[in-house]
Design a protein around this motif. Structure first.
Motif, PDB file in Angstrom:
ATOM      1  N   ASP A  84       0.855  -1.191   0.000  1.00 15.08           N
ATOM      2  CA  ASP A  84       0.000   0.000   0.000  1.00 15.08           C
ATOM      3  C   ASP A  84       0.888   1.238   0.000  1.00 15.08           C
ATOM      4  O   ASP A  84       1.531   1.548   1.006  1.00 15.08           O
ATOM      5  CB  ASP A  84      -0.918  -0.005   1.227  1.00 15.08           C
ATOM      6  CG  ASP A  84      -1.888   1.162   1.226  1.00 15.08           C
ATOM      7  OD1 ASP A  84      -1.939   1.889   0.215  1.00 15.08           O
ATOM      8  OD2 ASP A  84      -2.597   1.348   2.229  1.00 15.08           O
ATOM      9  N   CYS A  85       0.927   1.930  -1.130  1.00 14.40           N
ATOM     10  CA  CYS A  85       1.813   3.093  -1.251  1.00 14.40           C
ATOM     11  C   CYS A  85       1.390   4.228  -0.313  1.00 14.40           C
ATOM     12  O   CYS A  85       2.233   4.916   0.255  1.00 14.40           O
ATOM     13  CB  CYS A  85       1.824   3.599  -2.691  1.00 14.40           C
ATOM     14  SG  CYS A  85       2.504   2.426  -3.880  1.00 14.40           S
ATOM     15  N   SER A  86       0.090   4.437  -0.140  1.00 11.21           N
ATOM     16  CA  SER A  86      -0.385   5.580   0.623  1.00 11.21           C
ATOM     17  C   SER A  86      -0.023   5.504   2.097  1.00 11.21           C
ATOM     18  O   SER A  86       0.119   6.529   2.756  1.00 11.21           O
ATOM     19  CB  SER A  86      -1.911   5.714   0.480  1.00 11.21           C
ATOM     20  OG  SER A  86      -2.562   4.557   0.972  1.00 11.21           O
ATOM     21  N   SER A  87       0.159   4.308   2.631  1.00 17.21           N
ATOM     22  CA  SER A  87       0.463   4.176   4.053  1.00 17.21           C
ATOM     23  C   SER A  87       1.864   3.651   4.334  1.00 17.21           C
ATOM     24  O   SER A  87       2.338   3.754   5.462  1.00 17.21           O
ATOM     25  CB  SER A  87      -0.562   3.241   4.720  1.00 17.21           C
ATOM     26  OG  SER A  87      -0.495   1.940   4.154  1.00 17.21           O
ATOM     27  N   GLN A  88       2.545   3.114   3.317  1.00 18.64           N
ATOM     28  CA  GLN A  88       3.824   2.467   3.563  1.00 18.64           C
ATOM     29  C   GLN A  88       4.986   3.088   2.801  1.00 18.64           C
ATOM     30  O   GLN A  88       6.119   2.632   2.946  1.00 18.64           O
ATOM     31  CB  GLN A  88       3.729   0.972   3.195  1.00 18.64           C
ATOM     32  CG  GLN A  88       2.702   0.211   4.010  1.00 18.64           C
ATOM     33  CD  GLN A  88       2.539  -1.223   3.538  1.00 18.64           C
ATOM     34  OE1 GLN A  88       3.038  -1.603   2.474  1.00 18.64           O
ATOM     35  NE2 GLN A  88       1.841  -2.028   4.317  1.00 18.64           N
ATOM     36  N   CYS A  89       4.720   4.112   2.007  1.00 15.51           N
ATOM     37  CA  CYS A  89       5.795   4.708   1.209  1.00 15.51           C
ATOM     38  C   CYS A  89       5.712   6.230   1.307  1.00 15.51           C
ATOM     39  O   CYS A  89       5.043   6.877   0.488  1.00 15.51           O
ATOM     40  CB  CYS A  89       5.686   4.247  -0.252  1.00 15.51           C
ATOM     41  SG  CYS A  89       7.119   4.695  -1.272  1.00 15.51           S
ATOM     42  N   ASP A  90       6.354   6.795   2.311  1.00 18.47           N
ATOM     43  CA  ASP A  90       6.300   8.237   2.550  1.00 18.47           C
ATOM     44  C   ASP A  90       6.861   9.017   1.365  1.00 18.47           C
ATOM     45  O   ASP A  90       7.948   8.715   0.866  1.00 18.47           O
ATOM     46  CB  ASP A  90       7.091   8.596   3.809  1.00 18.47           C
ATOM     47  CG  ASP A  90       6.431   8.093   5.073  1.00 18.47           C
ATOM     48  OD1 ASP A  90       5.233   7.781   5.015  1.00 18.47           O
ATOM     49  OD2 ASP A  90       7.117   7.998   6.113  1.00 18.47           O
ATOM     50  N   GLY A  91       6.099  10.028   0.937  1.00 20.21           N
ATOM     51  CA  GLY A  91       6.533  10.861  -0.178  1.00 20.21           C
ATOM     52  C   GLY A  91       6.143  10.330  -1.535  1.00 20.21           C
ATOM     53  O   GLY A  91       6.215  11.057  -2.530  1.00 20.21           O
ATOM     54  N   TYR A  92       5.730   9.071  -1.599  1.00 21.25           N
ATOM     55  CA  TYR A  92       5.302   8.452  -2.861  1.00 21.25           C
ATOM     56  C   TYR A  92       3.972   7.745  -2.586  1.00 21.25           C
ATOM     57  O   TYR A  92       3.912   6.513  -2.475  1.00 21.25           O
ATOM     58  CB  TYR A  92       6.352   7.466  -3.371  1.00 21.25           C
ATOM     59  CG  TYR A  92       7.717   8.083  -3.548  1.00 21.25           C
ATOM     60  CD1 TYR A  92       8.082   8.673  -4.752  1.00 21.25           C
ATOM     61  CD2 TYR A  92       8.630   8.102  -2.493  1.00 21.25           C
ATOM     62  CE1 TYR A  92       9.336   9.260  -4.903  1.00 21.25           C
ATOM     63  CE2 TYR A  92       9.879   8.685  -2.640  1.00 21.25           C
ATOM     64  CZ  TYR A  92      10.216   9.260  -3.845  1.00 21.25           C
ATOM     65  OH  TYR A  92      11.463   9.842  -3.996  1.00 21.25           O
ATOM     66  N   LEU A  93       2.924   8.535  -2.462  1.00 21.93           N
ATOM     67  CA  LEU A  93       1.662   8.029  -1.934  1.00 21.93           C
ATOM     68  C   LEU A  93       0.769   7.386  -2.989  1.00 21.93           C
ATOM     69  O   LEU A  93      -0.243   6.783  -2.644  1.00 21.93           O
ATOM     70  CB  LEU A  93       0.887   9.185  -1.270  1.00 21.93           C
ATOM     71  CG  LEU A  93       1.648   9.941  -0.172  1.00 21.93           C
ATOM     72  CD1 LEU A  93       0.760  11.029   0.413  1.00 21.93           C
ATOM     73  CD2 LEU A  93       2.123   8.999   0.916  1.00 21.93           C
ATOM     74  N   PHE A  94       1.131   7.516  -4.262  1.00 24.86           N
ATOM     75  CA  PHE A  94       0.279   6.999  -5.326  1.00 24.86           C
ATOM     76  C   PHE A  94       0.912   5.757  -5.935  1.00 24.86           C
ATOM     77  O   PHE A  94       2.124   5.694  -6.123  1.00 24.86           O
ATOM     78  CB  PHE A  94       0.060   8.054  -6.405  1.00 24.86           C
ATOM     79  CG  PHE A  94      -0.611   9.297  -5.885  1.00 24.86           C
ATOM     80  CD1 PHE A  94      -1.981   9.410  -5.900  1.00 24.86           C
ATOM     81  CD2 PHE A  94       0.140  10.344  -5.364  1.00 24.86           C
ATOM     82  CE1 PHE A  94      -2.602  10.550  -5.418  1.00 24.86           C
ATOM     83  CE2 PHE A  94      -0.461  11.473  -4.880  1.00 24.86           C
ATOM     84  CZ  PHE A  94      -1.839  11.586  -4.898  1.00 24.86           C
ATOM     85  N   GLY A  95       0.078   4.789  -6.262  1.00 26.93           N
ATOM     86  CA  GLY A  95       0.559   3.552  -6.858  1.00 26.93           C
ATOM     87  C   GLY A  95      -0.011   3.343  -8.245  1.00 26.93           C
ATOM     88  O   GLY A  95      -1.187   3.618  -8.495  1.00 26.93           O
ATOM     89  N   ASP A  96       0.815   2.894  -9.155  1.00 25.81           N
ATOM     90  CA  ASP A  96       0.385   2.572 -10.513  1.00 25.81           C
ATOM     91  C   ASP A  96       0.614   1.077 -10.724  1.00 25.81           C
ATOM     92  O   ASP A  96       1.760   0.610 -10.822  1.00 25.81           O
ATOM     93  CB  ASP A  96       1.187   3.387 -11.533  1.00 25.81           C
ATOM     94  CG  ASP A  96       0.586   3.301 -12.930  1.00 25.81           C
ATOM     95  OD1 ASP A  96      -0.047   2.272 -13.242  1.00 25.81           O
ATOM     96  OD2 ASP A  96       0.747   4.263 -13.714  1.00 25.81           O
ATOM     97  N   SER A  97      -0.487   0.327 -10.783  1.00 30.34           N
ATOM     98  CA  SER A  97      -0.369  -1.124 -10.902  1.00 30.34           C
ATOM     99  C   SER A  97       0.172  -1.545 -12.262  1.00 30.34           C
ATOM    100  O   SER A  97       0.710  -2.644 -12.408  1.00 30.34           O
ATOM    101  CB  SER A  97      -1.742  -1.773 -10.668  1.00 30.34           C
ATOM    102  OG  SER A  97      -2.696  -1.261 -11.574  1.00 30.34           O
ATOM    103  N   ASN A  98       0.018  -0.688 -13.289  1.00 32.23           N
ATOM    104  CA  ASN A  98       0.544  -1.040 -14.610  1.00 32.23           C
ATOM    105  C   ASN A  98       2.074  -1.077 -14.613  1.00 32.23           C
ATOM    106  O   ASN A  98       2.682  -1.866 -15.345  1.00 32.23           O
ATOM    107  CB  ASN A  98       0.056  -0.029 -15.650  1.00 32.23           C
ATOM    108  CG  ASN A  98      -1.446  -0.095 -15.863  1.00 32.23           C
ATOM    109  OD1 ASN A  98      -2.045  -1.165 -15.732  1.00 32.23           O
ATOM    110  ND2 ASN A  98      -2.061   1.039 -16.161  1.00 32.23           N
ATOM    111  N   TYR A  99       2.698  -0.197 -13.817  1.00 32.56           N
ATOM    112  CA  TYR A  99       4.160  -0.147 -13.736  1.00 32.56           C
ATOM    113  C   TYR A  99       4.686  -0.758 -12.446  1.00 32.56           C
ATOM    114  O   TYR A  99       5.887  -0.958 -12.315  1.00 32.56           O
ATOM    115  CB  TYR A  99       4.640   1.303 -13.842  1.00 32.56           C
ATOM    116  CG  TYR A  99       4.442   1.905 -15.217  1.00 32.56           C
ATOM    117  CD1 TYR A  99       5.453   1.880 -16.164  1.00 32.56           C
ATOM    118  CD2 TYR A  99       3.236   2.504 -15.555  1.00 32.56           C
ATOM    119  CE1 TYR A  99       5.265   2.439 -17.423  1.00 32.56           C
ATOM    120  CE2 TYR A  99       3.039   3.064 -16.813  1.00 32.56           C
ATOM    121  CZ  TYR A  99       4.053   3.025 -17.743  1.00 32.56           C
ATOM    122  OH  TYR A  99       3.872   3.570 -18.986  1.00 32.56           O
TER     123      TYR A  99
END
Length: 267
Positions: free
Chosen positions: A60-75
């Protein structure tokens, strides 16, 4: 003597819902407190690459990756979404990943139309903005909710400015009572009931000539400021509770709870 059974009221439903919410918050808080350890730790079943900590895999990018809150499943990456970042963008790079230019332009137009519809109907529009943020802008659920709150604030502020000088449609409120309504004890018949336009005008002129000669018609602002002041404290307290719930709930539970609330309010 038989005891009368009364159906559960809306207050009862809201009380049960709030109790369920408090119990659920306590449970989620305990679970997340136990599970919140080192943020640089890798999660076994992850699908997104996070550039923090020399590169880790997160679920989960929004809760586990500070500064990079958006995830793109295609990439399969977590990225920092910059609005209208056209120059020097590179798909797949967490720092400059931006294949969303036309999506953002379309979203700006849709947001404008949604704000107009929501304000005209007198609703906040959260039920419109959150799905649009998730489906159209590809925001994670919690980020879409935050964007929705900011959008509602802007639309509400615009509606307030427009309606500040507007008056109630009934511009002929009197300081006297009408005649009792036949067959309905305790109810008052409107002055204009079963009257022609000429009779209504004549009755209004008669009213202005009566009394001490200082009679006039009354009206009020279209916004009931007394009710707004009465409701505002509880509204702000509820907003604070909602922010706490949003931080504690995982995305799937947050979306499920939002769907439950929308279904309950639309029933």
């Amino acid at each position: 003597m038989k005891k009368s059974s009364r159906p559960p009221t809306t207050t009862t439903h809201l009380t049960i819902l709030l109790l369920f919410l408090l119990i659920l918050c306590a449970t989620i808080h305990t679970t997340t407190a136990a599970a919140s350890s080192d943020k640089c730790a890798s999660d076994g079943g992850t699908t997104f690459y996070c550039p923090n900590c020399n590169g880790i895999q997160v679920s989960d990018c929004s809760s586990q990756c500070d500064g990079y809150l958006f995830g793109d499943s295609n990439y399969g990456i977590c990225y920092d979404r910059k609005l209208f970042h056209v120059a020097d963008n590179e798909a797949g790079d967490p720092e400059s990943h931006y294949p969303f230019l036309w999506i953002d332009i379309a979203a700006a137009i849709v947001w404008f139309l949604a704000a107009g519809v929501a304000t005209a109907c007198g609703v906040g529009g959260g039920g419109i903005y959150v799905p649009l943020g998730i489906l159209l802008l590809r925001f994670p659920p919690k980020a879409a909710s935050g964007l929705s709150q900011a959008s509602i604030f802007g639309a509400s502020l615009g509606g307030l400015v427009v309606n500040l000088r507007n008056r109630h449609p009934d511009e002929f409120v009197r300081d006297t009572k009408g005649s009792p309504l036949e067959g309905h004890p305790g109810k008052i018949a409107p002055y204009e009931k079963d009257s022609t336009k000429a009779e209504i005008e004549e009755d209004r002129e008669r009213y202005l000539r009566g009394g001490d000669g200082n009679r006039r018609f009354y009206t009020r602002p279209i916004i009931d400021y007394d009710m707004a002041l009465f409701l505002a404290p509880m509204e702000m307290a509820g907003a604070v509770l909602g922010v706490i719930v949003q931080r504690l709930f995982p995305d799937w539970l947050f979306l499920s709870f939002a769907a439950l609330i929308l279904a309950f309010t639309s029933y």
